[in-house]
Motif scaffolding. Structure first.
Motif, PDB file in Angstrom:
ATOM      1  N   LEU A 109       0.823  -1.211   0.000  1.00  0.00           N
ATOM      2  CA  LEU A 109       0.000   0.000   0.000  1.00  0.00           C
ATOM      3  C   LEU A 109       0.855   1.258   0.000  1.00  0.00           C
ATOM      4  N   ASN A 112       2.004   1.246  -3.854  1.00  0.00           N
ATOM      5  CA  ASN A 112       0.946   1.352  -4.872  1.00  0.00           C
ATOM      6  C   ASN A 112       0.008   2.528  -4.644  1.00  0.00           C
ATOM      7  N   VAL A 113      -0.155   2.930  -3.396  1.00  0.00           N
ATOM      8  CA  VAL A 113      -1.127   3.981  -3.073  1.00  0.00           C
ATOM      9  C   VAL A 113      -0.442   5.236  -2.553  1.00  0.00           C
ATOM     10  N   THR A 152      -4.803  -7.849  -2.182  1.00  0.00           N
ATOM     11  CA  THR A 152      -4.957  -6.421  -1.966  1.00  0.00           C
ATOM     12  C   THR A 152      -4.663  -5.631  -3.235  1.00  0.00           C
ATOM     13  N   TYR A 153      -4.000  -6.249  -4.193  1.00  0.00           N
ATOM     14  CA  TYR A 153      -3.551  -5.549  -5.396  1.00  0.00           C
ATOM     15  C   TYR A 153      -4.682  -4.865  -6.157  1.00  0.00           C
ATOM     16  N   SER A 156      -5.828  -1.726  -4.431  1.00  0.00           N
ATOM     17  CA  SER A 156      -4.877  -0.620  -4.544  1.00  0.00           C
ATOM     18  C   SER A 156      -4.981   0.045  -5.908  1.00  0.00           C
ATOM     19  N   LYS A 157      -5.212  -0.758  -6.945  1.00  0.00           N
ATOM     20  CA  LYS A 157      -5.319  -0.198  -8.290  1.00  0.00           C
ATOM     21  C   LYS A 157      -6.675   0.481  -8.520  1.00  0.00           C
ATOM     22  N   TRP A 159      -8.058   2.216  -6.278  1.00  0.00           N
ATOM     23  CA  TRP A 159      -7.779   3.529  -5.694  1.00  0.00           C
ATOM     24  C   TRP A 159      -7.024   4.405  -6.684  1.00  0.00           C
TER      25      TRP A 159
END
Length: 264
Positions: A109, A112-113, A152-153, A156-157, A159
């Motif tokens: 996170l 990616n975020v 979780t990927y 995150s994408k 978002w």
């Protein structure tokens, strides 16, 4: 040698391979000077050496506050403005959420975020003040739905896509553009680094990183907020967004959540 246009500098994160390296090469061919950011200083130097334009190397681990601060400082340097930011660095985890750890999930996170938010916030105000600039945040097809049960990927994408679309709407009319680039499966090192077996993936599903970048830049310059390269993935994105959720969930279960480990 490609001529460098005065005042045109692009900063690309995750620039050592895959989509990031393809962005560096394509933008160099267009005459941008480059700032290349990634963890591996040696590989960054190798990419910089092959480009026909000036290329600054900026080693930084964007999963850390220190790495984000270093790249943000470069983006906010008023003496050396950046005209185009490509937030490409990212990762996935080849494991179910039930077998994951807080440390791994938070690292994903942060990269990616948080890094996308941090660097966009560093670059955007200056671009708006100057009345020009572009930001491309590399997202993913998987962000259009819960396609990887236990990962979780995609979240995150999702978002990244939503965030980019929102910021793009915010700055419309200012001379600045923000866009989410949402590729499908693209031939890069991404899967190998994550330890994902892709040996049984059909060849027709794969995209070329250079083609993804060129399609993304075309869409950016058309003012699009979201870019999905290739007609096959445009159809898939439409289906994921508009099909009944139960159908999407069944497809995701049947695919065992493998779609989405695609870019970079």
């Amino acid at each position: 040698m490609t001529g460098v246009s005065e005042g045109r500098t692009a900063l690309v994160t995750g620039a050592t391979a895959g989509i990031g390296a393809a962005f560096a090469r394509e933008l160099a061919a267009e005459g941008y000077a480059l700032v290349l950011a990634a963890r591996d200083a040696q590989r960054l130097a190798a990419i910089a050496a092959e480009l026909p334009v000036p290329a600054e190397v900026l080693p930084a681990d964007l999963a850390t506050a220190e790495g984000c601060d270093a790249v943000a400082a470069r983006l906010t340097d008023p003496a050396r403005p950046v005209e185009l930011l490509v937030n490409n660095a990212g990762r996935t985890l080849n494991r179910s959420f039930l077998r994951s750890t807080v440390q791994l999930e938070e690292e994903l996170l942060r990269l990616n975020v948080n890094a996308v938010m941090r660097l966009t916030l560093a670059a955007l105000p200056g671009m708006v003040e100057r009345g020009r600039g572009d930001i491309v945040n590399v997202s993913s097809m998987s962000g259009f739905g819960a396609l990887m049960p236990g990962s979780t990927y995609p979240a995150s994408k999702a978002w990244v896509t939503n965030f980019s679309e929102s910021q793009g709407l915010l700055v419309r009319g200012t001379g600045v553009r923000v866009m989410a680039l949402c590729p499908g499966y693209t031939r890069t090192e991404f899967h190998h680094r994550a330890g994902i077996d892709i040996s049984d993936m059909p060849s027709w599903m794969w995209l070329d990183a250079r083609s993804v970048v060129r399609a993304g830049l075309r869409d950016l310059r058309k003012g699009r907020l979201i870019s999905v390269p290739d007609w096959r993935y445009k159809l898939a994105a439409f289906g994921i967004r508009h099909a009944p959720r139960g159908l999407v969930h069944r497809v995701a279960r049947d695919a065992r959540g493998r779609i989405g480990h695609e870019e970079r």
